[in-house]
Design a protein around this motif. Structure first.
Motif, mmCIF file in Angstrom:
data_model
loop_
_atom_site.group_PDB
_atom_site.id
_atom_site.type_symbol
_atom_site.label_atom_id
_atom_site.label_comp_id
_atom_site.label_asym_id
_atom_site.label_seq_id
_atom_site.Cartn_x
_atom_site.Cartn_y
_atom_site.Cartn_z
ATOM 1 N N ASP A 215 0.855 -1.211 0.000
ATOM 2 C CA ASP A 215 0.000 0.000 0.000
ATOM 3 C C ASP A 215 0.881 1.248 0.000
ATOM 4 O O ASP A 215 0.676 2.179 -0.784
ATOM 5 C CB ASP A 215 -0.837 0.080 1.291
ATOM 6 C CG ASP A 215 -1.903 -0.998 1.414
ATOM 7 O OD1 ASP A 215 -2.171 -1.685 0.426
ATOM 8 O OD2 ASP A 215 -2.456 -1.127 2.525
ATOM 9 N N ILE B 148 2.892 1.735 -3.336
ATOM 10 C CA ILE B 148 2.076 2.070 -4.516
ATOM 11 C C ILE B 148 1.453 3.468 -4.361
ATOM 12 O O ILE B 148 1.390 4.240 -5.318
ATOM 13 C CB ILE B 148 1.024 0.968 -4.757
ATOM 14 C CG1 ILE B 148 1.760 -0.290 -5.221
ATOM 15 C CG2 ILE B 148 -0.018 1.384 -5.778
ATOM 16 C CD1 ILE B 148 0.959 -1.533 -5.223
ATOM 17 N N LEU B 149 1.036 3.798 -3.142
ATOM 18 C CA LEU B 149 0.478 5.144 -2.921
ATOM 19 C C LEU B 149 1.507 6.213 -3.303
ATOM 20 O O LEU B 149 1.190 7.188 -3.998
ATOM 21 C CB LEU B 149 0.051 5.294 -1.450
ATOM 22 C CG LEU B 149 -0.503 6.662 -1.060
ATOM 23 C CD1 LEU B 149 -1.783 6.982 -1.847
ATOM 24 C CD2 LEU B 149 -0.789 6.739 0.443
ATOM 25 N N ILE C 66 1.804 6.451 -7.112
ATOM 26 C CA ILE C 66 0.641 7.034 -7.795
ATOM 27 C C ILE C 66 0.540 8.530 -7.505
ATOM 28 O O ILE C 66 0.188 9.319 -8.387
ATOM 29 C CB ILE C 66 -0.637 6.253 -7.406
ATOM 30 C CG1 ILE C 66 -0.577 4.866 -8.065
ATOM 31 C CG2 ILE C 66 -1.900 6.998 -7.824
ATOM 32 C CD1 ILE C 66 -1.754 3.980 -7.826
ATOM 33 N N TYR D 17 -5.332 5.136 -6.776
ATOM 34 C CA TYR D 17 -4.727 4.230 -5.788
ATOM 35 C C TYR D 17 -5.723 3.130 -5.411
ATOM 36 O O TYR D 17 -5.399 1.946 -5.369
ATOM 37 C CB TYR D 17 -4.303 5.023 -4.545
ATOM 38 C CG TYR D 17 -3.996 4.140 -3.367
ATOM 39 C CD1 TYR D 17 -2.766 3.477 -3.284
ATOM 40 C CD2 TYR D 17 -4.935 3.921 -2.352
ATOM 41 C CE1 TYR D 17 -2.494 2.625 -2.221
ATOM 42 C CE2 TYR D 17 -4.658 3.079 -1.292
ATOM 43 C CZ TYR D 17 -3.431 2.435 -1.231
ATOM 44 O OH TYR D 17 -3.173 1.578 -0.187
ATOM 45 N N ARG E 278 -5.104 -0.931 -5.980
ATOM 46 C CA ARG E 278 -4.916 -1.861 -4.860
ATOM 47 C C ARG E 278 -6.038 -2.886 -4.711
ATOM 48 O O ARG E 278 -5.880 -3.883 -3.993
ATOM 49 C CB ARG E 278 -4.797 -1.078 -3.528
ATOM 50 C CG ARG E 278 -3.559 -0.266 -3.385
ATOM 51 C CD ARG E 278 -2.291 -1.123 -3.462
ATOM 52 N NE ARG E 278 -2.106 -2.023 -2.330
ATOM 53 C CZ ARG E 278 -1.692 -3.291 -2.440
ATOM 54 N NH1 ARG E 278 -1.446 -3.834 -3.615
ATOM 55 N NH2 ARG E 278 -1.517 -4.042 -1.380
#
Ligand SMILES: Cc1cc2nc3c(=O)[nH]c(=O)nc-3n(C[C@H](O)[C@H](O)[C@H](O)COP(=O)(O)OP(=O)(O)OC[C@H]3O[C@@H](n4cnc5c(N)ncnc54)[C@H](O)[C@@H]3O)c2cc1C
Length: 429
Positions: A312, A315-316, A319, A333, A337
């Motif tokens: 998480d 990737i957050l 993005i 996001y 996910r």
């Protein structure tokens, strides 16, 4: 490049610390609010999967985690009457794949020191109780009612008991009836836990686990995490009946544990864990996003929570760097996910009653089928993909190579790979 965002992160657990580090790497200005006066890890040890390792590699911390921890190549579980339920090795999925059992203190130290190195402000002793938006910015409120901000974004990484999650965010919030106690044991000769996560079962109501976790930050002695499943109300009974009676029960199920049980001198040596299924409708609203256990707590049956939290966080950060509008980034996001998180939430919910319940039928089905399923090539591959943290749906999976080439499924880069990882031992039990 998107302009630098001012971001408040609630919680200095795995997800919060990692998030702060990734965001700093991307040029943002994160700061952490932690309720404890001194940030600290809670609990015993956990298993990092190739997904979590790929995320740590983006911070240059995977090798350190491997050095602190214990590389886990095999998962082995059997019943009292020697019925083998699991006997699988990461190497049967890919020769270069493995997990890492790690002391929570070690994982915490790695991430905390990285946050300090990156000069991320960590405000301790701040228990955040609320949040509000004003003039297109978000503010947070502590338990005394004082507000802090303005922030371009607030990230709630406050764990399963998140205080920012509101009723309207939640699709399901259901505690699991069973919980667990877990503790850390010294294993100086690595006689017990090297290379393995091992479990013993009796129907679905008894589960004992031992996971090699390497060393703690302040002590070179190799260690294991011990896990004992507790039925509803079981913690109170356990406290009331005392340790001696319980140790006899444990060693009755698993005689080889006898020399280790003496290390537990008081009930305080073990941590009580309870978990819930928390499924949110979505993980964001205006300039607010939930990550880690705050977003998707579940049973630890599949050993994925911390790995999902790392994913998480990573990737957050990626993005946010692709969008000029924070809310659009949060929407993206959520979409990015969704499949990964939902798969593990559903799989954990589906699987847990086979290992932690009073359901005798579930125990019977597990005992008569899981061992056989493990030997069927297609099912075995799917089990290993599930274990490795890469599943995104019943028939789909992702490749952690997109996060870091060292953990690519098919053509891993071998740059800087410690030599001991090229030899994946598989032993009989
Ligand atoms: C028995 C057990 C075994 C597990 N085994 C594994 C495993 O093998 N592999 C795996 O990947 N996962 C495992 N997990 C799951 C894993 O522990 C969690 O998913 C992970 O620790 C969640 O990290 P987090 O950062 O989201 O939350 P947390 O670690 O809970 O961190 C939350 C932080 O926020 C702080 N905080 C909370 N509320 C506030 C507030 N209001 N204001 C300020 N600060 C606040 C807390 O003090 C804490 O520091 C296991 C869990 C259990 C219970």
């Amino acid at each position: 490049m998107v302009s630098a965002l001012k971001i408040a992160i609630i919680g200095s657990g795995t997800a919060g610390l990692a998030s702060a580090a990734y965001l700093r790497q991307e040029g943002h200005n994160p700061e952490i609010y932690e309720r404890f006066d001194e940030p600290k890890p809670l609990g015993a040890g956990l298993l990092l999967q190739p997904t979590g390792l790929a995320c740590l590699a983006r911070l240059g911390l995977d090798h350190k985690a491997i050095e602190y921890g214990a590389t886990i190549h095999n998962i082995y579980g059997k019943t009292l009457n020697n019925n083998v339920i699991f006997d699988i090795s990461y190497s049967d999925l890919k020769p270069h794949y493995f997990g890492v059992g790690i002391h929570r203190g070690s994982l915490f130290t790695l991430l905390y020191e990285e946050a300090l190195r990156l000069n991320i402000p960590i405000h301790t002793g701040y228990e955040i109780k609320g949040t509000f938006c004003q003039n297109d910015k978000r503010y947070i409120i502590d338990k005394s009612g004082k507000s802090y901000g303005p922030y371009d974004l607030v990230i709630d990484a406050g764990g399963m008991r998140s205080s920012l999650r509101r009723h309207g965010h939640i699709r399901l919030d259901k505690p699991y009836p069973y919980g667990a106690i877990w503790g850390v044991l010294d294993d100086p000769d690595q006689a017990f836990g090297k290379d393995y996560l091992q479990q013993r079962y009796d129907s679905a109501h008894i589960m004992v686990g031992m996971l090699a976790i390497g060393r703690a930050p302040d002590c070179p002695t190799p260690k294991c995490t011990f896990f004992w499943s507790l039925p509803p109300g079981g913690y109170e009974d356990w406290i009331e009946h005392g340790l001696d009676h319980w140790k006899e029960t444990v060693t009755g199920y698993w005689p080889e544990l006898a020399p280790f049980m003496d290390q537990f001198k008081s009930t305080d040596d073990l941590t009580h864990a309870q978990y819930s299924d928390i499924i949110m409708k979505r993980w964001h609203e205006d300039k607010l996003v939930f990550i880690g256990d705050a977003a998707h707590n579940t049973s630890p049956q599949l050993g994925q929570g911390a790995n999902l939290g790392l994913a998480d966080a990573f990737i957050l950060s990626q993005i946010l760097s692709q969008y000029h509008d924070v809310n659009q980034a949060l929407y993206a996001y959520n979409k990015a996910r969704k499949n990964h998180i939902y798969f593990y939430q559903i799989a954990s919910r589906w699987l847990t009653p086979f290992f932690q319940s009073h359901n005798k039928l579930a125990g019977f089905i597990r005992d008569t089928s899981f061992g056989k399923l493990c030997k069927m090539p297609y099912i075995k591959t799917e089990m290993l993909r599930t274990l490795s943290g890469i599943k995104t749906g019943l028939f789909t999976h992702m490749n952690p190579g997109q996060w870091h080439p060292r953990y690519d499924l098919d053509s891993p880069s071998t740059d800087n790979q410690p030599s001991y990882l090229t030899n994946n031992p598989k032993k009989g039990k």
